[in-house]
Design a protein around this motif. Structure first.
Motif, PDB file in Angstrom:
ATOM      1  N   ALA A   1       0.840  -1.198   0.000  1.00 38.32           N
ATOM      2  CA  ALA A   1       0.000   0.000   0.000  1.00 38.32           C
ATOM      3  C   ALA A   1       0.877   1.250   0.000  1.00 38.32           C
ATOM      4  O   ALA A   1       2.099   1.196   0.207  1.00 38.32           O
ATOM      5  N   ARG A   2       0.250   2.384  -0.196  1.00 36.17           N
ATOM      6  CA  ARG A   2       0.977   3.651  -0.234  1.00 36.17           C
ATOM      7  C   ARG A   2       0.156   4.756   0.423  1.00 36.17           C
ATOM      8  O   ARG A   2      -1.078   4.754   0.377  1.00 36.17           O
ATOM      9  N   ALA A   3       0.848   5.697   0.991  1.00 35.06           N
ATOM     10  CA  ALA A   3       0.239   6.938   1.466  1.00 35.06           C
ATOM     11  C   ALA A   3       0.889   8.040   0.644  1.00 35.06           C
ATOM     12  O   ALA A   3       1.839   8.699   1.076  1.00 35.06           O
ATOM     13  N   ALA A   4       0.402   8.209  -0.554  1.00 35.06           N
ATOM     14  CA  ALA A   4       1.038   9.117  -1.500  1.00 35.06           C
ATOM     15  C   ALA A   4       0.350  10.473  -1.481  1.00 35.06           C
ATOM     16  O   ALA A   4      -0.837  10.589  -1.153  1.00 35.06           O
ATOM     17  N   SER A   5       1.127  11.484  -1.848  1.00 34.65           N
ATOM     18  CA  SER A   5       0.599  12.824  -2.043  1.00 34.65           C
ATOM     19  C   SER A   5      -0.178  13.294  -0.820  1.00 34.65           C
ATOM     20  O   SER A   5       0.360  13.353   0.272  1.00 34.65           O
ATOM     21  N   ALA A   6      -1.466  13.603  -1.005  1.00 30.80           N
ATOM     22  CA  ALA A   6      -2.270  14.061   0.135  1.00 30.80           C
ATOM     23  C   ALA A   6      -2.355  13.005   1.214  1.00 30.80           C
ATOM     24  O   ALA A   6      -2.529  13.318   2.401  1.00 30.80           O
TER      25      ALA A   6
ATOM     26  N   PRO B   1       5.179  -3.631   6.306  1.00 27.65           N
ATOM     27  CA  PRO B   1       6.319  -3.916   5.414  1.00 27.65           C
ATOM     28  C   PRO B   1       5.955  -3.708   3.946  1.00 27.65           C
ATOM     29  O   PRO B   1       4.816  -3.945   3.528  1.00 27.65           O
ATOM     30  N   THR B   2       6.943  -3.249   3.177  1.00 28.95           N
ATOM     31  CA  THR B   2       6.852  -3.010   1.723  1.00 28.95           C
ATOM     32  C   THR B   2       5.798  -1.980   1.371  1.00 28.95           C
ATOM     33  O   THR B   2       5.220  -2.023   0.298  1.00 28.95           O
ATOM     34  N   THR B   3       5.533  -1.070   2.264  1.00 32.05           N
ATOM     35  CA  THR B   3       4.651   0.072   1.941  1.00 32.05           C
ATOM     36  C   THR B   3       5.522   1.297   1.725  1.00 32.05           C
ATOM     37  O   THR B   3       6.731   1.287   1.982  1.00 32.05           O
ATOM     38  N   ARG B   4       4.943   2.386   1.274  1.00 28.54           N
ATOM     39  CA  ARG B   4       5.698   3.605   0.977  1.00 28.54           C
ATOM     40  C   ARG B   4       4.862   4.840   1.276  1.00 28.54           C
ATOM     41  O   ARG B   4       3.628   4.797   1.321  1.00 28.54           O
ATOM     42  N   ILE B   5       5.581   5.947   1.440  1.00 27.32           N
ATOM     43  CA  ILE B   5       4.943   7.200   1.794  1.00 27.32           C
ATOM     44  C   ILE B   5       5.684   8.335   1.108  1.00 27.32           C
ATOM     45  O   ILE B   5       6.911   8.282   0.944  1.00 27.32           O
ATOM     46  N   GLY B   6       4.950   9.379   0.649  1.00 27.31           N
ATOM     47  CA  GLY B   6       5.599  10.554   0.076  1.00 27.31           C
ATOM     48  C   GLY B   6       5.044  10.957  -1.266  1.00 27.31           C
ATOM     49  O   GLY B   6       3.860  10.756  -1.556  1.00 27.31           O
TER      50      GLY B   6
ATOM     51  N   VAL C   1       4.859  22.892   2.873  1.00 29.05           N
ATOM     52  CA  VAL C   1       6.077  22.651   3.648  1.00 29.05           C
ATOM     53  C   VAL C   1       5.883  23.126   5.084  1.00 29.05           C
ATOM     54  O   VAL C   1       6.269  22.433   6.047  1.00 29.05           O
ATOM     55  N   ALA C   2       5.282  24.290   5.226  1.00 31.28           N
ATOM     56  CA  ALA C   2       5.030  24.795   6.576  1.00 31.28           C
ATOM     57  C   ALA C   2       4.095  23.875   7.342  1.00 31.28           C
ATOM     58  O   ALA C   2       4.294  23.626   8.548  1.00 31.28           O
ATOM     59  N   GLN C   3       3.096  23.339   6.645  1.00 34.84           N
ATOM     60  CA  GLN C   3       2.146  22.448   7.320  1.00 34.84           C
ATOM     61  C   GLN C   3       2.813  21.156   7.773  1.00 34.84           C
ATOM     62  O   GLN C   3       2.672  20.748   8.937  1.00 34.84           O
ATOM     63  N   ILE C   4       3.533  20.502   6.861  1.00 37.15           N
ATOM     64  CA  ILE C   4       4.109  19.209   7.232  1.00 37.15           C
ATOM     65  C   ILE C   4       5.256  19.374   8.225  1.00 37.15           C
ATOM     66  O   ILE C   4       5.465  18.509   9.100  1.00 37.15           O
ATOM     67  N   THR C   5       5.997  20.488   8.151  1.00 33.90           N
ATOM     68  CA  THR C   5       7.068  20.739   9.114  1.00 33.90           C
ATOM     69  C   THR C   5       6.498  20.954  10.509  1.00 33.90           C
ATOM     70  O   THR C   5       7.006  20.405  11.498  1.00 33.90           O
ATOM     71  N   GLY C   6       5.457  21.747  10.594  1.00 36.18           N
ATOM     72  CA  GLY C   6       4.835  21.990  11.891  1.00 36.18           C
ATOM     73  C   GLY C   6       4.273  20.722  12.510  1.00 36.18           C
ATOM     74  O   GLY C   6       4.391  20.498  13.725  1.00 36.18           O
TER      75      GLY C   6
ATOM     76  N   ARG D   1      10.865  17.261   2.127  1.00 37.05           N
ATOM     77  CA  ARG D   1      11.324  16.901   0.781  1.00 37.05           C
ATOM     78  C   ARG D   1      10.246  16.162  -0.015  1.00 37.05           C
ATOM     79  O   ARG D   1      10.327  16.102  -1.236  1.00 37.05           O
ATOM     80  N   MET D   2       9.269  15.587   0.670  1.00 41.00           N
ATOM     81  CA  MET D   2       8.137  14.991  -0.043  1.00 41.00           C
ATOM     82  C   MET D   2       7.428  16.035  -0.901  1.00 41.00           C
ATOM     83  O   MET D   2       6.909  15.723  -1.973  1.00 41.00           O
ATOM     84  N   VAL D   3       7.437  17.284  -0.416  1.00 39.82           N
ATOM     85  CA  VAL D   3       6.761  18.365  -1.132  1.00 39.82           C
ATOM     86  C   VAL D   3       7.691  19.022  -2.136  1.00 39.82           C
ATOM     87  O   VAL D   3       7.350  19.191  -3.313  1.00 39.82           O
TER      88      VAL D   3
END
Length: 481
Positions: free
Chosen positions: A117-122, A137-142, A167-172, A186-188
């Motif tokens: 599975a993935r948690a991509a983008s939003a 295991p074997t999942t990805r994000i970004g 960037v401000a949102q994910i950093t916070g 860096r995902m963004v």
């Protein structure tokens, strides 16, 4: 995957209409009270609620997850686990979900699952906005760089604006939960994507687990600080699981959020209301058009559309109605089609950068052509009807049928439209029995001159029924020049 910014009606017809409307209203009422499943029998005992995010992130999924968070807070759940496998979605919906996560009164655990599975983008933002983020295991994000709904790059100024905000949102969020903010950013900025091992090693997420039961064992005893500042210790080991699923209303709502569906609902409403105004009393088109219009407004209100486009779409209906009433001979219909196309594209597609996908332009062109052809056909019918010479009075009686009340020998009485008239047979007819059909050929005062219907055979005395036209033809043939 991209981050999308997202006259009298026959009795049978009348009976059908009156029968269908209550059924539709009952279904809508049932849908209106639909919720995230019934409360389980063990709601009062220790349990964990589970909600699945396994589709695009859109207003429908945002509504579902917001209600899932509210349900978990109200039914006494130890925590809410959001199981994630999504390619992403639009920004507005993502922000609604993350805001609900950050303000939640119940601990939330996000879990990228199943393997692969993935948690991509939003979806990456949804995963990292929970106090505890886990991956199988074997999942990805970004891969959370913003692009348009069609996958194309945004204008540089708009791209920079959206990137800085994200960037401000994910950093916070990462700083709040003590996780790696730099790699998450860096995902963004670089569309970076991380597998589960990298995400765990670099502390982008909190932990890994092979299954949901293992996840609950591993988070048991952890302390979670909620938005209120209150700290809770999780007791999830061995807790019963309650899966929250969308109700009927949520399913209908998600269906209505497709811009193509919303546009088609408008076309149904446009045609139905147009036919009802053009032919008052038809009832069925008006009822169907009214229901479609309400459903259109429900869906359109959640798409953040450009309302100037709606005015142009409404103008199309006005022009169509005027074309039937005024002698414009189709000119207004052409204007209506242009207004419909421009208005629809403006209404649905002007804010795709931030509010998600728009309508397929080819559907707009096709439906506009259908509406235009329908209007032109109706206008042509109206024009022909206006030009047609309508007989009235005695002119309308010529050629009509009547029934003999008495034998015509050659005079007697006939019944025409329930009225008793004096009548005489025209030559060469000399007699006709009672109850025969006759054709009115002339009127003189209150007397009708008739001849037998061609299908009624001869007269009572055996005289052959030669039509007057045949007699006239024979007279012309006897003349010479």
């Amino acid at each position: 995957m991209d981050m999308r910014h997202h006259r009298r009606v026959p009795n049978g017809v009348r009976a059908l209409t009156l029968g269908v409307i209550p059924v539709i209203m009952a279904l809508l009422a049932w849908a209106g009270i639909g919720h995230l499943g019934a409360q389980p029998a063990w709601a009062a005992s220790p349990h964990v609620d589970v909600a699945n995010l396994n589709s695009d992130i859109n207003p429908g999924t945002a509504r579902f997850l917001q209600q899932a968070i509210a349900t978990a807070a109200s039914d006494g759940a130890e925590a809410l686990v959001i199981v994630i496998d999504t390619p992403g979605g639009d920004l507005d919906s993502m922000k609604q979900i993350t805001q609900a996560e950050l303000a939640s009164a119940v601990p939330i655990i996000t879990y990228v699952y199943p393997p692969g599975a993935r948690a991509a983008s939003a979806g990456a933002f949804v995963a990292l906005s929970a106090p505890i983020a886990a991956m199988a295991p074997t999942t990805r994000i970004g891969a959370a760089s913003p692009v348009s709904s069609t996958g194309s790059n945004l204008d540089s100024t708009l791209l920079k604006k959206i990137e800085n905000d994200l960037v401000a949102q994910i950093t916070g969020t990462q700083n709040r939960y003590g996780r790696n903010a730099a790699l998450a950013a860096r995902m963004v900025t670089d569309a970076a994507s991380y597998d589960d091992q990298t995400a765990l090693r670099e502390h982008i997420v909190d932990l890994g687990a092979r299954s949901l039961s293992e996840l609950l064992q591993r988070v048991d005893g952890r302390s979670v600080v909620l938005s209120s500042g209150h700290s809770l210790v999780l007791h999830t080991a061995g807790a019963a699981l309650t899966t929250l699923t969308p109700g009927l209303f949520e399913a209908l709502y998600s269906f209505l959020l497709d811009p193509n569906v919303v546009f088609l609902l408008f076309i149904v409403a446009l045609i139905g209301i147009y036919l009802e105004i053009s032919h008052p009393g038809a009832i069925v088109p008006g009822v169907v058009g009214g229901i479609a219009l309400l459903l259109f407004l429900l869906g359109a209100g959640s798409l953040s559309p450009n309302w100037t486009g709606l005015l142009l779409m409404g103008l199309a209906l006005v022009l169509l109605v005027l074309d039937v009433r005024l002698p414009s001979h189709g000119v207004l219909t052409v204007g209506a089609v242009i207004s419909l196309v421009v208005g629809s594209l403006l209404f649905f597609n002007s804010n795709q950068a931030e509010h998600g996908p728009g309508v397929n332009p080819w559907i707009v062109y096709l439906m506009a052509a259908v509406v235009g052809l329908l209007s032109l056909a109706l206008v042509s019918i109206v024009v022909r009807a206006q030009r047609q010479r309508r007989p009235s009075g005695t002119e309308g009686m010529i050629g009509a049928r009547a029934i003999t009340l008495t034998p015509l020998t050659p005079s007697g009485r006939v019944n025409y439209c329930g009225e008793n008239w004096a009548a005489s047979l025209v030559e060469p007819y000399t007699a006709l029995d009672e109850g025969c059909e006759v054709i009115i050929v002339a009127i003189e005062g209150l007397r009708l001159y008739v001849r037998p219907d061609q299908s009624s055979g001869g007269g009572a005395d055996g005289t052959p029924t030669v039509p007057p036209s045949a007699k006239e033809d024979s007279q012309w043939e006897s003349l010479s020049l």
